[in-house]
Scaffold this active site. Structure first.
Site, short mmCIF file in Angstrom:
data_model
loop_
_atom_site.label_atom_id
_atom_site.label_comp_id
_atom_site.label_asym_id
_atom_site.label_seq_id
_atom_site.Cartn_x
_atom_site.Cartn_y
_atom_site.Cartn_z
N HIS A 190 0.83 -1.20 0.00
CA HIS A 190 0.00 0.00 0.00
C HIS A 190 0.87 1.26 0.00
O HIS A 190 0.48 2.29 -0.56
CB HIS A 190 -0.92 0.03 1.23
CG HIS A 190 -1.99 -1.01 1.21
ND1 HIS A 190 -1.79 -2.29 1.65
CD2 HIS A 190 -3.29 -0.94 0.79
CE1 HIS A 190 -2.92 -2.97 1.51
NE2 HIS A 190 -3.84 -2.19 1.00
N ASP A 260 -4.65 -5.70 -8.26
CA ASP A 260 -4.89 -5.08 -6.96
C ASP A 260 -5.06 -3.58 -7.21
O ASP A 260 -4.90 -3.09 -8.34
CB ASP A 260 -3.72 -5.38 -6.01
CG ASP A 260 -4.13 -5.32 -4.54
OD1 ASP A 260 -5.19 -4.76 -4.23
OD2 ASP A 260 -3.35 -5.82 -3.70
#
Length: 361
Positions: A190, A260
């Site tokens: 992230h 993702d």
């Protein structure tokens, strides 16, 4: 067959705005992913899902709802599901561990969890969840941690198969993530671009093994924003070698491949340079992804990044830089739920549901 609709986007609030409806109606948008900000209570969530389906009935309504710390809806009757590690602990440490009975009980409990998870989501109109996590718990990854079933690939496979069976009982498809494995690296994709230095043989024999053993059961897969430099210089989600060559060719997977979240730091660096969301989406699609996610951008500058991605991909179609794929669209359509869900009040007194609750660790 309609135009391939690869974009999964999000919406800002608890009801659709006119701008949300415009974006969701675009033929390149194939679905929406919901977050905690889209939740107030069950009645509101159900109404929001109806609004989305009114825009287009074929839109796939998705959520990251695994159990443990990754569960978007936690109140107004939603069951607080345990993290996946609880099922691994039951396998290894539960009553009858020495005889194998604990392993069977763990699988039964995982099936129950999958059914509860899927049935509650569907009762509110949600189609699909990004589960199960197939990453192995190597002990050093804080972003994976107790989201993983176990360190052992065989145990992970058996428990994931059981959970997927429960989801299927509720009419919900599955998504194995994060291929070929995010559990060995400490960095969080992230906020960083993790690098896993292990070689291909090691990865395929260990972390990626569940994808081979589950190739007849998995309906979708999400690759990791992790670079495995001994295999490819690109993160797995942007690597044709990983997606077409290894996942599909070597491991036999035939379902849908999601990228993702393209807003994650691990998706913004390709071939040593920072890329735009459109460049990232095109790279993922060209590498073999069928669907690409852009999350948490509807709240940035009024959703300007989403509009830029829709416009950028539209231009790529017009100029011939990217060609929609009929097979990818069929894979997206195949992820839509099966059968009709039980309404919430009926679900709460359903014998199978109540029994499943009693089996949760």
């Amino acid at each position: 067959m309609t135009l391939h609709a690869p974009l999964i986007i999000d919406v800002a609030g608890t009801r659709l705005s006119k701008t949300d409806k415009r974006r969701l109606a675009h033929p390149l948008v194939g679905g929406v992913i919901l977050f905690a900000r889209n939740w107030a209570d069950r009645a509101q969530l159900t109404k929001l899902c109806r609004q989305i389906k009114k825009v287009r009935a074929d839109l796939l309504i998705c959520v990251d709802h695994e159990g443990g710390r990754v569960q978007r809806f936690r109140s107004d009757g939603f069951t607080h599901l345990p993290p996946m590690r609880a099922f691994g602990d039951l396998w290894f440490n539960g009553p009858g561990a020495a005889t194998g009975e604990a392993a069977l009980n763990a699988c039964n409990a995982a099936t129950a969890a999958g059914f509860v998870l899927g049935a509650e989501l569907r009762a509110c109109g949600v189609d699909f969840t990004f589960a199960p996590v197939l990453d192995l718990d190597h002990g050093g990854s804080t972003v994976i941690g107790d989201r993983a079933f176990a360190r052992d690939a065989r145990v992970t496979t058996a428990l994931a198969q059981a959970l997927m069976h429960g989801l299927l009982q509720a009419g919900v498809r599955n998504c194995g993530k994060h291929f070929p494995g995010h559990g060995h690296v400490q960095a969080d994709s992230h906020v960083d671009l993790p690098v896993d230095e292990r070689d291909l043989a090691t990865l395929v024999a260990d972390d990626a093994a569940p994808y081979r053993w589950l190739n007849a059961s998995l309906t979708s897969v999400m690759p990791a924003h992790v670079v495995y430099p001994q295999v490819d210089t690109r993160p797995a989600g942007f690597s044709a070698r990983w997606l077409d060559g290894i996942l599909r060719g070597q491991l036999g997977f035939t379902g849908a491949i999601f990228s993702d979240d393209l807003s994650m730091a691990g998706a913004r660096q390709i071939d040593g340079r920072e890329v735009s969301y459109t460049e990232a989406a095109l790279a993922a699609l060209e590498a073999g992804c069928d669907l690409v996610l852009l999350c948490n951008q509807c709240v940035v500058d009024g959703g300007a990044p989403i509009d830029a991605l829709i416009d950028g991909l539209s231009e790529a179609v017009v100029t011939g830089r990217w060609a929609p794929r009929e097979a990818s669209e069929q894979r997206r359509q195949d992820l839509l739920p099966q059968g009709y869900p039980l309404p919430w009040d009926e679900l709460m007194v359903d014998a199978r549901y109540m029994h499943a609750l009693s089996l949760l660790p």
